[in-house]
Design a protein around this motif. Structure first.
Motif, PDB file in Angstrom:
ATOM      1  N   GLU B 106       0.845  -1.186   0.000  1.00 38.96           N
ATOM      2  CA  GLU B 106       0.000   0.000   0.000  1.00 38.96           C
ATOM      3  C   GLU B 106       0.880   1.236   0.000  1.00 38.96           C
ATOM      4  O   GLU B 106       1.885   1.280   0.708  1.00 38.96           O
ATOM      5  CB  GLU B 106      -0.885   0.002   1.265  1.00 38.96           C
ATOM      6  N   LEU B 109       0.347   7.712   2.817  1.00 37.73           N
ATOM      7  CA  LEU B 109       0.897   9.064   2.682  1.00 37.73           C
ATOM      8  C   LEU B 109       2.378   9.062   3.038  1.00 37.73           C
ATOM      9  O   LEU B 109       3.192   9.687   2.359  1.00 37.73           O
ATOM     10  CB  LEU B 109       0.139  10.064   3.572  1.00 37.73           C
ATOM     11  N   GLU B 110       2.753   8.334   4.095  1.00 37.20           N
ATOM     12  CA  GLU B 110       4.171   8.244   4.472  1.00 37.20           C
ATOM     13  C   GLU B 110       5.011   7.697   3.309  1.00 37.20           C
ATOM     14  O   GLU B 110       6.045   8.265   2.960  1.00 37.20           O
ATOM     15  CB  GLU B 110       4.344   7.374   5.721  1.00 37.20           C
ATOM     16  N   SER B 111       4.573   6.600   2.689  1.00 40.18           N
ATOM     17  CA  SER B 111       5.341   6.057   1.553  1.00 40.18           C
ATOM     18  C   SER B 111       5.429   7.082   0.438  1.00 40.18           C
ATOM     19  O   SER B 111       6.482   7.281  -0.170  1.00 40.18           O
ATOM     20  CB  SER B 111       4.675   4.818   0.954  1.00 40.18           C
ATOM     21  N   PHE B 112       4.301   7.703   0.157  1.00 39.35           N
ATOM     22  CA  PHE B 112       4.244   8.649  -0.949  1.00 39.35           C
ATOM     23  C   PHE B 112       5.215   9.812  -0.711  1.00 39.35           C
ATOM     24  O   PHE B 112       5.925  10.248  -1.619  1.00 39.35           O
ATOM     25  CB  PHE B 112       2.804   9.157  -1.075  1.00 39.35           C
ATOM     26  N   ARG B 244      -4.267   9.001  -6.471  1.00 41.87           N
ATOM     27  CA  ARG B 244      -5.030   7.875  -5.899  1.00 41.87           C
ATOM     28  C   ARG B 244      -5.317   6.844  -6.980  1.00 41.87           C
ATOM     29  O   ARG B 244      -5.204   5.640  -6.757  1.00 41.87           O
ATOM     30  CB  ARG B 244      -6.332   8.364  -5.272  1.00 41.87           C
ATOM     31  N   LEU B 250      -2.773   7.729   0.019  1.00 37.95           N
ATOM     32  CA  LEU B 250      -2.605   9.068   0.616  1.00 37.95           C
ATOM     33  C   LEU B 250      -3.234   9.177   1.996  1.00 37.95           C
ATOM     34  O   LEU B 250      -3.559  10.279   2.436  1.00 37.95           O
ATOM     35  CB  LEU B 250      -3.152  10.168  -0.312  1.00 37.95           C
ATOM     36  N   ASP B 251      -3.411   8.046   2.674  1.00 38.99           N
ATOM     37  CA  ASP B 251      -3.943   8.108   4.041  1.00 38.99           C
ATOM     38  C   ASP B 251      -2.862   7.717   5.050  1.00 38.99           C
ATOM     39  O   ASP B 251      -1.853   7.164   4.681  1.00 38.99           O
ATOM     40  CB  ASP B 251      -5.138   7.166   4.180  1.00 38.99           C
TER      41      ASP B 251
END
Lengths: 251, 251
Positions: B106, B109-112, B244, B250-251
């Motif tokens: 997944e 947001l942190e990964s992104f 998305r 983005l969560d």
């Protein structure tokens, strides 16, 4: 236009290529003069439409640095490095200017990403500037594990978004550089590679990393396993809520 | 540890400090050899937990570059520069590895954000590498104005997120560097400045920018007005939906 000394250009490539994160520092201070010179150079990095959407908060108070070291997951070099900074995306100047004329201000996802890009370009120039003078650096993403606490500790106002920390100091050790993915796994021409191509590049890199770790720590570790393990742990799930609470709509 | 030649270090600061975006290029090509050297150096930039979450897609086909120049808002240098690249945040390698073992993947947001930081640190090193060899560069955030079209044109698979473009080439002109905020407006110690302090720093910068533009284009323009005007225009509102749709929660 181009009056470049090839030997000098080669040394810049060597400087960039020689980067490795430093996590052990001598007690040599990083003087204000050195920092000012590095920040001035770093500010000249590209900035989207000149918004300059970042700030650099240096933490000099020992007790605060000790707390930050804990909040970053127990990274002692946060307290120990010659200097420690928190790099923030910063919409506050913009917000204040808009408030002066009652004009609207919103941190959309686009603005927020521009803050991130601006801050990262600035920070990378800053690191290159320090490294060119013999200092070592280490980015500290770990502060994002406890952002609400970091934010309270540093008393950051609305529209100032702590992104990552940065340790700078004179290296007390001299670790090897770490291998990177093969060139053809990151640079493509005109078409993104097929899954098969990509997995074969990754397999090549697994072999490199396995050899690297065997030689270094006597254990067999590959990149694929590390990535899978990392992905299986959900981390920092409260991040979106935190940044929204600080004034980013993220829409 | 530190065997630094001060003259060499000074030249690196000069190199960084001399940056200005170039938007007019000679027809000198940027050879594969030069690009490979710059990419290798750039890859050594810090990367969060070694995830190396970026890719560099070079576009060589003239018709595609012409279309990208339009999609970026009519920026002719996208088609004209010696080389043009799209810098992507890239979770695809990770996703493929996870899929091999049916493990979850997944893009939080942190990964992104890690993708953004990784990609920006890489890109900034890349720019410094090119500039050290006499090339000029210009980041192209404009591709984010039409990301669904850019994405279709480049046929980027899921989990590959186009972030910005990059023009590289031999400069055909020699513009001035652009002023930046005063040092004390971006570098703070221990406490974020008060609103009054910040507005006074901005006023100082307004005077600098007004003088700069009067001398350069004979018109009076300040930073505050530019920022307010920019903020009043809502831009790129579809960005969150686009990312998305490409697989970022983005969560």
């Amino acid at each position: 236009m181009s009056n470049v000394d090839p030997a000098e250009a080669a040394r810049v490539l060597e400087l960039l290529s020689g980067h490795r994160s430093i996590r052990s520092f001598t007690d040599a201070p990083v003087t204000d003069e050195v920092i000012a010179g590095a920040v001035r150079a770093a500010q000249m990095a590209s900035t989207s439409s000149n918004v300059q959407a970042y700030s650099l908060l240096q933490i000099t108070e020992a007790t605060v640095r000790a707390q930050l070291a804990e909040l970053a997951g127990g990274q002692s070099y946060v307290a120990q490095a010659g200097a420690f900074f928190v790099v923030c995306g910063d919409g506050r100047r913009h917000a204040l200017l808009c408030a002066q004329e009652d004009s609207p201000y919103e941190v959309t996802l686009e603005s927020f990403l521009v803050f991130f890009i601006d801050a990262a370009l600035f920070a990378q120039n800053l690191c290159v500037a320090f490294e060119s003078q013999g200092y070592g650096i280490c980015y500290i993403g770990g502060i994002r594990s406890n952002l609400p606490d970091v934010d309270r500790l540093l008393k950051l106002p609305e529209h100032v978004f702590p992104f990552f920390g940065l340790c700078v100091g004179m290296p007390a050790d001299d670790p090897d550089t770490k291998p990177r993915l093969p060139l053809d796994a990151v640079w493509f021409k005109d078409a993104y590679p097929t899954d098969e191509e990509m997995l074969s590049q990754v397999a090549e890199f697994d072999a490199t990393m396995t050899a690297y770790y065997e030689q270094r720590i006597g254990k067999s570790r590959d990149w694929s396993t590390a990535i899978r393990r990392m992905r299986a742990q959900k981390k920092r799930e409260e991040l979106a809520d935190f940044y929204r609470g600080k004034g980013a709509s993220l829409d």
